[in-house]
Design an enzyme around this catalytic site. Structure first.
Site, PDB file in Angstrom:
ATOM      1  N   ASP A  37     119.115 -23.948  70.742  1.00 21.60           N
ATOM      2  CA  ASP A  37     118.499 -22.771  70.105  1.00 21.60           C
ATOM      3  C   ASP A  37     118.549 -21.580  71.055  1.00 21.60           C
ATOM      4  O   ASP A  37     118.572 -21.747  72.273  1.00 21.60           O
ATOM      5  CB  ASP A  37     117.044 -23.113  69.738  1.00 21.60           C
ATOM      6  CG  ASP A  37     116.456 -22.113  68.751  1.00 21.60           C
ATOM      7  OD1 ASP A  37     117.218 -21.310  68.165  1.00 21.60           O
ATOM      8  OD2 ASP A  37     115.227 -22.121  68.569  1.00 21.60           O
ATOM      9  N   SER A  82     122.265 -27.004  60.492  1.00 16.25           N
ATOM     10  CA  SER A  82     121.312 -27.708  59.632  1.00 16.25           C
ATOM     11  C   SER A  82     121.600 -27.422  58.161  1.00 16.25           C
ATOM     12  O   SER A  82     122.324 -26.471  57.834  1.00 16.25           O
ATOM     13  CB  SER A  82     119.887 -27.270  59.977  1.00 16.25           C
ATOM     14  OG  SER A  82     119.670 -25.970  59.487  1.00 16.25           O
ATOM     15  N   ASN A  85     120.839 -23.940  57.454  1.00 20.51           N
ATOM     16  CA  ASN A  85     121.644 -22.861  58.056  1.00 20.51           C
ATOM     17  C   ASN A  85     122.586 -22.163  57.075  1.00 20.51           C
ATOM     18  O   ASN A  85     123.127 -21.095  57.381  1.00 20.51           O
ATOM     19  CB  ASN A  85     122.440 -23.370  59.266  1.00 20.51           C
ATOM     20  CG  ASN A  85     121.592 -23.570  60.509  1.00 20.51           C
ATOM     21  OD1 ASN A  85     121.919 -24.360  61.388  1.00 20.51           O
ATOM     22  ND2 ASN A  85     120.475 -22.850  60.623  1.00 20.51           N
ATOM     23  N   GLU A 220     110.369 -38.650  73.993  1.00 17.64           N
ATOM     24  CA  GLU A 220     109.687 -37.687  74.850  1.00 17.64           C
ATOM     25  C   GLU A 220     110.317 -36.322  74.558  1.00 17.64           C
ATOM     26  O   GLU A 220     111.542 -36.212  74.442  1.00 17.64           O
ATOM     27  CB  GLU A 220     109.890 -38.037  76.332  1.00 17.64           C
ATOM     28  CG  GLU A 220     109.248 -39.345  76.742  1.00 17.64           C
ATOM     29  CD  GLU A 220     107.721 -39.281  76.667  1.00 17.64           C
ATOM     30  OE1 GLU A 220     107.152 -38.203  76.918  1.00 17.64           O
ATOM     31  OE2 GLU A 220     107.120 -40.327  76.360  1.00 17.64           O
TER      32      GLU A 220
HETATM   33  C1  FPP Z   1     120.727 -21.751  67.195  1.00 14.48           C
HETATM   34  O1  FPP Z   1     120.653 -20.450  67.700  1.00 14.48           O
HETATM   35  C2  FPP Z   1     122.089 -22.242  67.215  1.00 14.48           C
HETATM   36  C3  FPP Z   1     122.811 -22.605  66.110  1.00 14.48           C
HETATM   37  C4  FPP Z   1     122.272 -22.540  64.751  1.00 14.48           C
HETATM   38  C5  FPP Z   1     124.219 -23.044  66.193  1.00 14.48           C
HETATM   39  C6  FPP Z   1     124.609 -23.831  67.388  1.00 14.48           C
HETATM   40  C7  FPP Z   1     126.084 -23.809  67.462  1.00 14.48           C
HETATM   41  C8  FPP Z   1     126.859 -23.721  68.569  1.00 14.48           C
HETATM   42  C9  FPP Z   1     126.336 -23.745  69.935  1.00 14.48           C
HETATM   43  C10 FPP Z   1     128.329 -23.566  68.446  1.00 14.48           C
HETATM   44  C11 FPP Z   1     129.075 -24.631  67.678  1.00 14.48           C
HETATM   45  C12 FPP Z   1     128.761 -26.019  68.100  1.00 14.48           C
HETATM   46  C13 FPP Z   1     129.613 -26.986  68.472  1.00 14.48           C
HETATM   47  C14 FPP Z   1     129.056 -28.350  68.689  1.00 14.48           C
HETATM   48  C15 FPP Z   1     131.042 -26.825  68.708  1.00 14.48           C
HETATM   49  P1  FPP Z   1     120.077 -19.280  66.791  1.00 14.48           P
HETATM   50  O2  FPP Z   1     121.230 -18.569  66.184  1.00 14.48           O
HETATM   51  O3  FPP Z   1     119.095 -19.821  65.803  1.00 14.48           O
HETATM   52  O4  FPP Z   1     119.371 -18.390  67.874  1.00 14.48           O
HETATM   53  P2  FPP Z   1     118.065 -17.462  67.702  1.00 14.48           P
HETATM   54  O5  FPP Z   1     116.916 -18.381  67.361  1.00 14.48           O
HETATM   55  O6  FPP Z   1     117.939 -16.814  69.039  1.00 14.48           O
HETATM   56  O7  FPP Z   1     118.371 -16.477  66.604  1.00 14.48           O
END
Ligand code: FPP
Length: 264
Positions: A37, A82, A85, A220
């Site tokens: 996150d 998710s 998302n 944990e």
């Molecule tokens: C949360 O940050 C992150 C995500 C919803 C996506 C995670 C994806 C990656 C790191 C890239 C693709 C993954 C792989 C495994 C190749 P957010 O956007 O919710 O951040 P914020 O809460 O600061 O807005």
């Protein structure tokens, strides 16, 4: 793989080596699950579009996967997308799908070299066809690997997983009287894998966000303020050190962590 393989890979004399020295190899968590996150906030703090945070987050994925495999974890699960998302802007969703495809293309060799078995958990069949096929190919190409299992949770929801498991159990003809917790676990996406011992969340949020709801019953939880794109080997080792200081009770009575050696 093991502590020595990781020691050979990290800079000598650095903070990682000092942390590694505090880790008891016999008491490693078997399964670490991570809620990645803070990508959006990382980008916003640099006056960049949100997707740049996701792009930078790929380097953290790469570093975390290799650190985990070398350390000798049995399972690493990363929460990448998710079921909720899909509510994000279409362009952001499309960049995330593109990054995932790119990651799979570029990293397959690293996964193979490190004997990592890759699996997508969730409802990946509902992702764009080309992404789904790429995932199936990565699963097939790594299916004979015997080292760390690397799960990426995609189009994943903890409640959806429980519903899917119930449906599968019914379809398999499991009778209500033979259904217990262990049997039910056989129908989860993570069937056959140990439950997470350690759940990490980056960016300081204190939520489980519908992630592995069944499996984290006794995990944990370790939360860091570090934003996902800044997360590296050092942070994973900090989490493992903190985990090894915890006294896991499973609803029983307190035991000193040293006494609980060998209990995971
Ligand atoms: C949360 O940050 C992150 C995500 C919803 C996506 C995670 C994806 C990656 C790191 C890239 C693709 C993954 C792989 C495994 C190749 P957010 O956007 O919710 O951040 P914020 O809460 O600061 O807005």
């Amino acid at each position: 793989m093991g502590v020595d393989q990781l020691r050979a890979w990290i800079p000598a004399g650095g903070v990682e080596e000092a942390l590694l020295g505090q880790i008891v190899p016999e008491r490693l968590p078997r399964h670490v699950a991570i809620i990645m996150d803070g990508n959006g906030r990382w980008a916003a703090s640099r006056h960049l579009p949100r997707v740049e945070g996701h792009r930078a987050g790929i380097d953290s994925v790469r570093d975390t996967v290799e650190t985990s495999a070398r350390l000798g974890l049995d399972v690493l699960t990363l929460y990448a997308f998710s079921v909720e998302n899909w509510k994000r802007p279409a362009t952001e969703v499309s960049v995330l799908m593109g990054l995932l495809r790119r990651y799979l293309k570029l990293e397959l060799d690293t996964l193979l070299r490190n004997n990592i078995r890759f699996t997508a958990i969730g409802r990946p069949n509902e992702l764009p066809t080309e992404v789904y096929h790429e995932l199936l190919e990565a699963e097939a190409r790594t299916s004979r690997n015997t080292g760390m299992r690397f799960n990426i949770a995609l189009n994943y929801g903890g409640r959806a997983e429980i519903v899917d498991a119930a449906r599968r159990a019914i379809e398999a003809g499991v009778s209500p009287s033979s259904l217990d917790e262990s049997r039910f676990g056989e129908y989860l996406y993570t069937a056959g894998q140990p439950d997470p011992d350690l759940l990490i969340r980056t960016s300081g949020e204190m939520r489980v966000s519908n992630f592995l709801l069944w499996q984290i019953a006794y995990a944990e939880i370790w939360v860091t303020d570090t934003l996902w794109p800044d997360f590296r080997c050092q942070h994973l080792l900090e989490a493992v050190v903190a985990y090894q200081k915890r006294d896991r009770r499973y609803g029983g009575i307190a035991t000193a962590p040293a006494v609980a050696a060998g209990v995971k």
